[in-house]
Design a protein around this motif. Structure first.
Motif, PDB file in Angstrom:
ATOM      1  N   ILE A  53       0.848  -1.189   0.000  1.00 23.49           N
ATOM      2  CA  ILE A  53       0.000   0.000   0.000  1.00 23.49           C
ATOM      3  C   ILE A  53       0.884   1.239   0.000  1.00 23.49           C
ATOM      4  O   ILE A  53       1.880   1.315   0.733  1.00 23.49           O
ATOM      5  N   ASN A  54       0.544   2.206  -0.845  1.00 25.72           N
ATOM      6  CA  ASN A  54       1.343   3.424  -0.900  1.00 25.72           C
ATOM      7  C   ASN A  54       0.676   4.539  -0.099  1.00 25.72           C
ATOM      8  O   ASN A  54      -0.467   4.419   0.341  1.00 25.72           O
ATOM      9  N   GLN A  55       1.410   5.618   0.073  1.00 28.28           N
ATOM     10  CA  GLN A  55       0.918   6.715   0.907  1.00 28.28           C
ATOM     11  C   GLN A  55      -0.288   7.410   0.283  1.00 28.28           C
ATOM     12  O   GLN A  55      -1.157   7.909   0.996  1.00 28.28           O
ATOM     13  N   ARG A  56      -0.357   7.418  -1.036  1.00 26.72           N
ATOM     14  CA  ARG A  56      -1.508   8.045  -1.692  1.00 26.72           C
ATOM     15  C   ARG A  56      -2.790   7.257  -1.381  1.00 26.72           C
ATOM     16  O   ARG A  56      -3.846   7.854  -1.131  1.00 26.72           O
ATOM     17  N   GLY A  66     -13.163  10.140   6.614  1.00 25.82           N
ATOM     18  CA  GLY A  66     -13.339  11.348   7.405  1.00 25.82           C
ATOM     19  C   GLY A  66     -12.359  11.490   8.556  1.00 25.82           C
ATOM     20  O   GLY A  66     -12.703  12.043   9.607  1.00 25.82           O
ATOM     21  N   VAL A  67     -11.123  11.032   8.364  1.00 28.08           N
ATOM     22  CA  VAL A  67     -10.104  11.156   9.410  1.00 28.08           C
ATOM     23  C   VAL A  67      -9.551  12.575   9.367  1.00 28.08           C
ATOM     24  O   VAL A  67      -8.878  12.970   8.406  1.00 28.08           O
ATOM     25  N   GLU A  68      -9.824  13.337  10.407  1.00 25.67           N
ATOM     26  CA  GLU A  68      -9.428  14.753  10.428  1.00 25.67           C
ATOM     27  C   GLU A  68      -8.170  15.006  11.246  1.00 25.67           C
ATOM     28  O   GLU A  68      -7.519  16.038  11.086  1.00 25.67           O
ATOM     29  N   ASP A  69      -7.829  14.070  12.117  1.00 24.99           N
ATOM     30  CA  ASP A  69      -6.640  14.242  12.951  1.00 24.99           C
ATOM     31  C   ASP A  69      -5.395  13.997  12.107  1.00 24.99           C
ATOM     32  O   ASP A  69      -5.130  12.867  11.678  1.00 24.99           O
ATOM     33  N   GLU A  70      -4.621  15.038  11.862  1.00 21.20           N
ATOM     34  CA  GLU A  70      -3.443  14.927  11.005  1.00 21.20           C
ATOM     35  C   GLU A  70      -2.397  13.985  11.594  1.00 21.20           C
ATOM     36  O   GLU A  70      -1.632  13.362  10.851  1.00 21.20           O
ATOM     37  N   ARG A  71      -2.370  13.889  12.911  1.00 23.34           N
ATOM     38  CA  ARG A  71      -1.392  12.975  13.534  1.00 23.34           C
ATOM     39  C   ARG A  71      -1.716  11.527  13.182  1.00 23.34           C
ATOM     40  O   ARG A  71      -0.808  10.723  12.958  1.00 23.34           O
ATOM     41  N   VAL A  72      -3.005  11.203  13.131  1.00 25.49           N
ATOM     42  CA  VAL A  72      -3.416   9.849  12.747  1.00 25.49           C
ATOM     43  C   VAL A  72      -3.059   9.590  11.291  1.00 25.49           C
ATOM     44  O   VAL A  72      -2.512   8.537  10.945  1.00 25.49           O
ATOM     45  N   LEU A  76      -0.396   6.765   9.878  1.00 24.69           N
ATOM     46  CA  LEU A  76      -0.759   5.732   8.915  1.00 24.69           C
ATOM     47  C   LEU A  76       0.107   5.823   7.653  1.00 24.69           C
ATOM     48  O   LEU A  76       0.510   4.796   7.087  1.00 24.69           O
ATOM     49  N   MET A  77       0.400   7.021   7.232  1.00 19.08           N
ATOM     50  CA  MET A  77       1.239   7.191   6.042  1.00 19.08           C
ATOM     51  C   MET A  77       2.668   6.733   6.313  1.00 19.08           C
ATOM     52  O   MET A  77       3.340   6.190   5.423  1.00 19.08           O
TER      53      MET A  77
END
Length: 285
Positions: A53-56, A66-72, A76-77
């Motif tokens: 799986i790639n970051q895109r 709908g994941v709004e938390d940039e830390r999450v 994951l990336m």
């Protein structure tokens, strides 16, 4: 070995987290696939960790969920980035069971039932060469050497006394009586089995012919367990053209019960060693 990033485990953990996010939103894999204009099988392979799986992909899925938390999202990336790193087995080229090797490399313990062969983690070099030659007669010399090399390299987990793999093997008596290579190869293989079985982290039990019908007659299988509580146990079933990985709780429980039955039917470790000693003497004659 444990300090290195294991790409197989990273893919698996990332897939589990992506599935959790999807299910928390009440979305189906089919709906997500339609939204992203991809196949449903791709979503399934991403979630079960069988596909890189790639970051895109991660970013797109996080937007859909709908994941709004940039830390999450960043976490994951980062997992996606690590999941695309190379494992030690990649140095050997295209290995058909590379997913299993990645899981085995990260496992804390493996319970293995073998009906026809000595377990790969306990094979000698010459026995492994004879097995590959017999099972893959049309493979090239280079491919055969690569397969043997991977099998021997996997044994680092058994030989690493500082952080060893806990390995429990139930081996059918037929595997020890089948002459693979020649009688000298079999004698040396049995002698190695006896020696390794005395290590505190290795247990070898022989399932004698006198046990009669038993649960293992459905075929060879392995149960892999991990130190991290977040990594669920896996049942591995090796196939001719494809492998099967079972991770659902009821599936793992079923095979765990099968394994307990096999352990109960098999000779105890010391009695198993005596049988192996007698067979080694027979091969030496």
């Amino acid at each position: 070995m444990a300090s290195h990033v294991n790409p197989t485990v990273r893919r698996r953990r990332l897939g589990q987290e992506l599935r959790r996010l999807r299910e928390a939103k009440g979305l189906t894999a089919e709906w997500v696939a339609e939204r992203l204009l991809v196949s449903q099988s791709k979503i399934s392979r991403l979630e079960n960790g069988r596909r890189s799986i790639n970051q895109r992909d991660v970013r797109d899925l996080c937007e859909v969920y709908g994941v709004e938390d940039e830390r999450v999202v960043e976490s994951l990336m980062q997992m996606a980035k690590e999941s695309r790193q190379q494992g030690w087995w990649n140095a050997f080229g295209d290995i058909p069971y590379s997913v299993y090797i990645g899981l085995e490399t990260a496992a804390a313990s493996v319970r293995n039932y073998e009906s026809l062969l000595v377990p790969g983690l306990l094979q000698t070099q010459e026995y492994a060469e004879a097995v590959v030659e017999g099972m893959e007669p049309e493979a090239s010399t280079e491919d055969k050497a690569r397969r043997v090399g991977v099998r021997i390299k996997r044994q680092d987990r058994i030989n690493d006394l500082a952080s060893p793999l806990r390995f429990w093997a139930v081996v059918d008596e037929s595997a020890l009586r089948r002459v693979v290579g020649d009688r000298r190869v079999m004698r040396e293989q049995l002698e190695q089995l006896i020696e390794v079985s005395r290590r505190p982290h290795v247990t070898v039990q022989v399932l004698p012919f006198t046990a009669g019908a038993h649960p293992g007659m459905v075929g060879t299988f392995s149960l892999l367990e991990f130190a991290n509580e977040g990594d669920s146990s896996v049942v591995y079933l090796e196939g001719v053209t494809s492998d099967l990985y079972l991770e659902k709780h009821h599936e793992v429980q079923r095979y765990s019960m099968m394994y307990e039955h096999l352990r109960a039917l098999a000779d105890p470790p010391e009695q198993s060693r005596r049988l192996m000693m007698n067979l080694a003497k027979d091969y030496a004659r």
